[in-house]
Write a protein that holds these residues in place. Structure first.
Motif, PDB file in Angstrom:
ATOM      1  N   LEU A   1      -0.468  -5.866   3.300  1.00 31.47           N
ATOM      2  CA  LEU A   1       0.881  -6.279   2.934  1.00 31.47           C
ATOM      3  C   LEU A   1       1.654  -5.155   2.255  1.00 31.47           C
ATOM      4  O   LEU A   1       2.809  -4.881   2.588  1.00 31.47           O
ATOM      5  CB  LEU A   1       0.813  -7.498   2.009  1.00 31.47           C
ATOM      6  CG  LEU A   1       0.292  -8.790   2.648  1.00 31.47           C
ATOM      7  CD1 LEU A   1       0.081  -9.854   1.577  1.00 31.47           C
ATOM      8  CD2 LEU A   1       1.244  -9.301   3.713  1.00 31.47           C
ATOM      9  N   LEU A   2       1.032  -4.487   1.282  1.00 32.41           N
ATOM     10  CA  LEU A   2       1.740  -3.461   0.523  1.00 32.41           C
ATOM     11  C   LEU A   2       2.031  -2.233   1.374  1.00 32.41           C
ATOM     12  O   LEU A   2       3.119  -1.650   1.292  1.00 32.41           O
ATOM     13  CB  LEU A   2       0.928  -3.076  -0.714  1.00 32.41           C
ATOM     14  CG  LEU A   2       1.609  -2.120  -1.709  1.00 32.41           C
ATOM     15  CD1 LEU A   2       2.953  -2.659  -2.168  1.00 32.41           C
ATOM     16  CD2 LEU A   2       0.697  -1.862  -2.903  1.00 32.41           C
ATOM     17  N   TYR A   3       1.065  -1.828   2.203  1.00 33.49           N
ATOM     18  CA  TYR A   3       1.290  -0.673   3.075  1.00 33.49           C
ATOM     19  C   TYR A   3       2.467  -0.926   4.019  1.00 33.49           C
ATOM     20  O   TYR A   3       3.352  -0.081   4.175  1.00 33.49           O
ATOM     21  CB  TYR A   3       0.028  -0.362   3.882  1.00 33.49           C
ATOM     22  CG  TYR A   3       0.258   0.643   4.996  1.00 33.49           C
ATOM     23  CD1 TYR A   3       0.509   1.981   4.708  1.00 33.49           C
ATOM     24  CD2 TYR A   3       0.221   0.253   6.335  1.00 33.49           C
ATOM     25  CE1 TYR A   3       0.721   2.907   5.728  1.00 33.49           C
ATOM     26  CE2 TYR A   3       0.423   1.163   7.352  1.00 33.49           C
ATOM     27  CZ  TYR A   3       0.673   2.489   7.048  1.00 33.49           C
ATOM     28  OH  TYR A   3       0.888   3.390   8.053  1.00 33.49           O
ATOM     29  N   THR A   4       2.479  -2.109   4.629  1.00 28.43           N
ATOM     30  CA  THR A   4       3.566  -2.435   5.547  1.00 28.43           C
ATOM     31  C   THR A   4       4.908  -2.428   4.833  1.00 28.43           C
ATOM     32  O   THR A   4       5.902  -1.887   5.332  1.00 28.43           O
ATOM     33  CB  THR A   4       3.317  -3.813   6.185  1.00 28.43           C
ATOM     34  OG1 THR A   4       2.060  -3.785   6.877  1.00 28.43           O
ATOM     35  CG2 THR A   4       4.422  -4.160   7.169  1.00 28.43           C
ATOM     36  N   SER A   5       4.944  -3.002   3.627  1.00 35.72           N
ATOM     37  CA  SER A   5       6.199  -3.067   2.878  1.00 35.72           C
ATOM     38  C   SER A   5       6.678  -1.679   2.468  1.00 35.72           C
ATOM     39  O   SER A   5       7.861  -1.340   2.618  1.00 35.72           O
ATOM     40  CB  SER A   5       6.018  -3.945   1.640  1.00 35.72           C
ATOM     41  OG  SER A   5       7.225  -4.059   0.916  1.00 35.72           O
TER      42      SER A   5
END
Length: 384
Positions: free
Chosen positions: A267-271
């Motif tokens: 989630l954080l990488y994509t964001s």
């Protein structure tokens, strides 16, 4: 006239073991002349898909490499083969595998094009596409297998789907808003929920003596500027007590960690990648307005600096979290760190550190570092 199996075999012999277009044309001509070969051709395609599973690939991996190497027609063809094979082969393969199939089913249902062109419209084109796909599937190398049949309590499907749905919604709003203050608040709340989810799972496993163990997932690292993106993913993984190993040739990183932390990394990488891309586009537009033309070098340096600076910031966040922790959590996290390291070394005995390269644009580096400073990464709240 030759039998259908014989036609398929002769087409394969002509097309699959040579690299030339002429060989592909020869095989396609054989198939196009035998309409009865379609069923056998599909059956053999599902066998190629099964062969990819035996070599360590998963549905999302296969679709990703086909999309990277071929085109949308081949993606539709391989999607149909994967779904056909899964309907025929009921072998349980774990929750992540099931989630990938569900996502593929949704994507296939949402496409306007049929999963494959009708043979009667252009049999030669259809046969050419199929043989091109099979040639790729046949040559897929073996990769590190991921444990699909995870023990109870270990990496698999997320246990709290409502929380993860809420986190995804918060990050989506943070990426979409044009107001920095709102994005900051939304991202901070999402990070808080991620931390709570991860910590609750770790403490629950420790208190119940669950046989918890790290798992792994693969995350695509797409061109262009793959090295900077891989470094960003490595930084996000490290901050969330995971380890990332990049396979540059095949365009993905394998992330090893416990399930709540793997979810946080995805989630954080994509964001952050969305935030970096938006910031880069805005900065580049300002540079071009000032008469600058070297957009490729600017982008590469921008993303490299962004990944480098985000890594520093995330390391500070992780250190602050450990410093604020006390009680039973510290030994639990330490034991998990050891387990993740051991599993990574088992899967990848010769791990290579991802390095930045191709940074030759000072303005791009400065703009990327500044964008990283503005990115929505907040320290996790003190643990109580």
């Amino acid at each position: 006239m030759s039998s259908t199996p014989s036609t398929v075999e002769r087409a394969f012999e002509a097309a699959l073991y040579a690299d030339s277009d002429a060989a592909l044309d020869t095989g396609a001509s054989l198939l196009a002349s035998d309409p009865a070969s379609d069923a056998e051709l599909t059956r053999r395609g599902e066998e190629f898909v099964e062969g990819a599973w035996r070599r360590g690939w998963q549905p999302a991996d296969v679709v990703r490499i086909v999309r990277r190497e071929l085109d949308d027609t081949h993606v539709r063809l391989v999607s149909a083969l994967i779904l056909g094979e899964s309907g025929r082969n009921r072998q349980p393969r774990g929750p992540r595998w099931t989630a990938q199939l569900e996502e593929l089913t949704a994507e296939t249902a949402g496409t306007k094009a049929p999963p494959r062109p009708e043979p009667r419209t252009d049999r030669f084109s259809y046969a050419t596409a199929v043989l091109g796909l099979y040639r790729l599937l046949l040559r897929l190398p073996s990769i590190e297998p991921l444990d699909m049949d995870a023990p109870k309590g270990t990496a698999g499907a997320p246990k709290d789907s409502r929380m993860l749905t809420r986190i995804r919604a918060l990050l989506a709003k943070a990426e979409a808003t044009g107001f920095p203050e709102e994005a900051e608040a939304l991202s901070a709340k999402a990070q808080e929920l991620m931390a709570r989810h991860s910590i609750d799972e770790a403490l629950l496993a420790a208190r119940t003596h669950a046989k918890d163990a790290p798992g792994a997932c693969r995350i695509g690292v797409d061109p262009p500027y793959e090295t900077a993106k891989a470094v960003l993913l490595d930084a996000v993984s490290g901050a969330n007590r995971c380890r990332a190993v990049w396979n540059e040739a095949l365009g993905f990183s394998t992330v090893v960690g416990f399930e709540p932390d793997l979810e946080a990394v995805e989630l954080l990488y994509t964001s952050l990648l969305v935030q970096a891309t938006a910031a880069m586009t805005k900065a580049e537009a300002a540079q071009r307005a000032g008469g600058r033309k070297r957009t490729k070098s600017f982008r590469q340096s921008f993303l490299a600096a962004y990944a480098h600076r985000i890594g520093d910031r995330l390391a500070e966040v992780a250190e602050g979290q450990v410093t604020a922790s006390e009680g039973e959590l510290l030994p639990v996290l330490a034991a998990r760190d050891v387990a993740v390291t051991d599993e990574t070394e088992r899967m990848f005995p010769a791990t290579v550190t991802t390095r930045l390269r191709g940074v030759n644009d000072a303005a791009g580096w400065e703009e990327g570092a500044a964008a990283a400073d503005r990115a929505q990464v907040r320290a996790r709240p003190p643990l109580r």
